[in-house]
Write a protein that holds these residues in place. Structure first.
Motif, short mmCIF file in Angstrom:
data_model
loop_
_atom_site.label_atom_id
_atom_site.label_comp_id
_atom_site.label_asym_id
_atom_site.label_seq_id
_atom_site.Cartn_x
_atom_site.Cartn_y
_atom_site.Cartn_z
N MET A 153 0.86 -1.21 0.00
CA MET A 153 0.00 0.00 0.00
C MET A 153 0.89 1.24 0.00
N ALA A 154 0.50 2.24 -0.80
CA ALA A 154 1.29 3.46 -0.93
C ALA A 154 0.59 4.64 -0.29
N LEU A 155 1.40 5.57 0.23
CA LEU A 155 0.90 6.82 0.79
C LEU A 155 1.54 7.99 0.03
N LYS A 156 0.71 8.95 -0.41
CA LYS A 156 1.24 10.18 -1.00
C LYS A 156 1.92 11.00 0.11
N PRO A 157 2.74 12.00 -0.27
CA PRO A 157 3.47 12.73 0.77
C PRO A 157 2.58 13.35 1.86
N ALA A 158 1.37 13.79 1.54
CA ALA A 158 0.54 14.45 2.55
C ALA A 158 -0.39 13.48 3.28
N THR A 159 -0.30 12.18 2.97
CA THR A 159 -1.16 11.19 3.64
C THR A 159 -0.43 10.67 4.88
N PRO A 160 -1.02 10.80 6.07
CA PRO A 160 -0.34 10.34 7.28
C PRO A 160 -0.36 8.82 7.42
N ILE A 161 0.61 8.28 8.16
CA ILE A 161 0.68 6.84 8.40
C ILE A 161 -0.19 6.44 9.60
N GLU A 162 -0.37 7.35 10.54
CA GLU A 162 -1.00 6.98 11.82
C GLU A 162 -2.35 6.27 11.67
N PRO A 163 -3.27 6.71 10.79
CA PRO A 163 -4.56 6.01 10.71
C PRO A 163 -4.44 4.56 10.24
N GLU B 74 -1.89 2.33 11.12
CA GLU B 74 -0.96 1.50 11.91
C GLU B 74 -1.48 0.07 12.08
N ASP B 75 -2.76 -0.07 12.43
CA ASP B 75 -3.29 -1.42 12.70
C ASP B 75 -3.40 -2.27 11.44
N LEU B 76 -3.31 -1.61 10.28
CA LEU B 76 -3.43 -2.33 9.01
C LEU B 76 -2.09 -2.91 8.53
N LEU B 77 -1.00 -2.45 9.14
CA LEU B 77 0.33 -2.85 8.65
C LEU B 77 0.54 -4.38 8.57
N PRO B 78 0.05 -5.17 9.54
CA PRO B 78 0.25 -6.63 9.43
C PRO B 78 -0.43 -7.26 8.21
N GLU B 79 -1.35 -6.54 7.58
CA GLU B 79 -2.02 -7.06 6.37
C GLU B 79 -1.16 -6.87 5.13
N LEU B 80 -0.04 -6.13 5.29
CA LEU B 80 0.77 -5.74 4.12
C LEU B 80 2.12 -6.42 4.11
N ASP B 81 2.60 -6.73 2.90
CA ASP B 81 3.96 -7.23 2.74
C ASP B 81 4.93 -6.07 2.57
N MET B 82 4.41 -4.93 2.11
CA MET B 82 5.28 -3.76 1.92
C MET B 82 4.43 -2.49 2.06
N SER C 184 9.29 2.66 13.18
CA SER C 184 9.10 2.31 14.61
C SER C 184 7.79 1.58 14.83
N MET C 185 6.76 1.89 14.06
CA MET C 185 5.50 1.13 14.19
C MET C 185 5.73 -0.34 13.85
N MET C 186 6.49 -0.60 12.78
CA MET C 186 6.76 -1.98 12.36
C MET C 186 7.56 -2.71 13.45
N ASP C 187 8.56 -2.01 14.00
CA ASP C 187 9.36 -2.62 15.07
C ASP C 187 8.48 -2.93 16.28
N LYS C 188 7.58 -1.97 16.60
CA LYS C 188 6.69 -2.16 17.76
C LYS C 188 5.80 -3.39 17.58
N HIS C 189 5.30 -3.58 16.35
CA HIS C 189 4.41 -4.72 16.07
C HIS C 189 5.20 -6.00 15.80
#
Ligand SMILES: O=C(CO)[C@@H](O)[C@H](O)COP(=O)(O)O
Ligand SMILES: [Fe+2]
Length: 222
Positions: free
Chosen positions: A112-122, A124-132, A160-165
């Motif tokens: 999943m990609a984020l444009k420069p102005a799109t924040p990562i915080e919303p 965070e819980d979705l990261l385990p669903e992604l390979d990249m 740091s979110m990835m490390d935390k999870h």
């Protein structure tokens, strides 16, 4: 953090000789294919038919970066076209979790990609669903743009979110990556690097891939 990977973008290659262009970069880990629909971004490139031909012409796996509207409907065609990794933009997806699961179930890595102005915080819980996760370091749409340093803190926060999870999700950066900027990205925690104009404007594109890899590896080890 995964091992350092270099994924040259063919956006700045000669589209009339794509097979030969790809053959010039045998040490690339992936070939990054930028799919643009003149709607999600103001530029138009190619679709699944051309991607399928390219996939057949090389042993290097394809990393599709879809800058297209209605990702939910359009992304699965790129798994069918033979891409090993398929990246959709969260800004273009109605149901990113369902889409990531669909891409994985069809046999590709989901990203999943984020444009420069799109924040990562919303997300965070979705990261385990992604390979990249792809953090754009320019506004998507064109090659050869200037790297946006303002994206570096987001790369650090994502790492740091990835490390935390405790997850192995790869962290890719795309846009303005060159010998000048790659160290900053690696220090911030990126491990997969897209480079378009830096590779295809070099006299020896494969030597540039090696030079980028060395810089990123040294910066990540420090
Ligand atoms: O997705 C994109 C642009 O939207 C990229 O993949 C660019 O094609 C990378 O080119 P450079 O910024 O490295 O020249
Ligand atoms: Fe890209």
């Amino acid at each position: 953090m995964g091992h350092i990977q270099i994924t040259p973008s063919i956006l700045n290659a000669d589209f009339a000789r794509l097979g030969e262009e790809v053959a010039r970069i045998p040490s690339a880990d992936w070939i990054h294919v930028d799919v643009m629909d003149n709607h999600f971004v103001p530029n138009l490139t190619f679709g699944p038919t051309m991607v399928e031909s390219l996939a057949r012409s090389t042993d290097t796996p394809l990393d599709a970066h879809l800058m297209i509207a209605d990702a939910d409907r359009n992304a699965p065609a790129y798994v069918e076209a033979g891409c090993g990794s398929v990246t959709f933009h969260v800004e273009a997806a109605r149901a990113p979790v369902r889409l990531a699961r669909e891409i994985r179930a069809a046999g590709a890595r989901a990203s999943m990609a984020l444009k420069p102005a799109t924040p990562i915080e919303p997300y965070e819980d979705l990261l385990p669903e992604l390979d990249m996760l792809l953090i754009m370091t320019v506004e998507p749409g064109f090659g050869g743009q200037r790297f946006l340093d303002l994206c570096l803190p987001k790369i650090r926060r994502a790492r740091s979110m990835m490390d935390k999870h405790g997850i192995e999700t790869w962290l890719q950066v795309d846009g303005g990556v060159s010998l000048e900027t790659i160290e900053r990205c690696a220090e911030a925690g990126a491990d997969v690097f897209v480079a378009g104009s830096a590779v295809f404007s070099a006299d020896d594109p494969d030597a540039m891939v090696a030079a980028l890899r060395e810089k990123a590896t040294d910066a990540a080890d420090d």
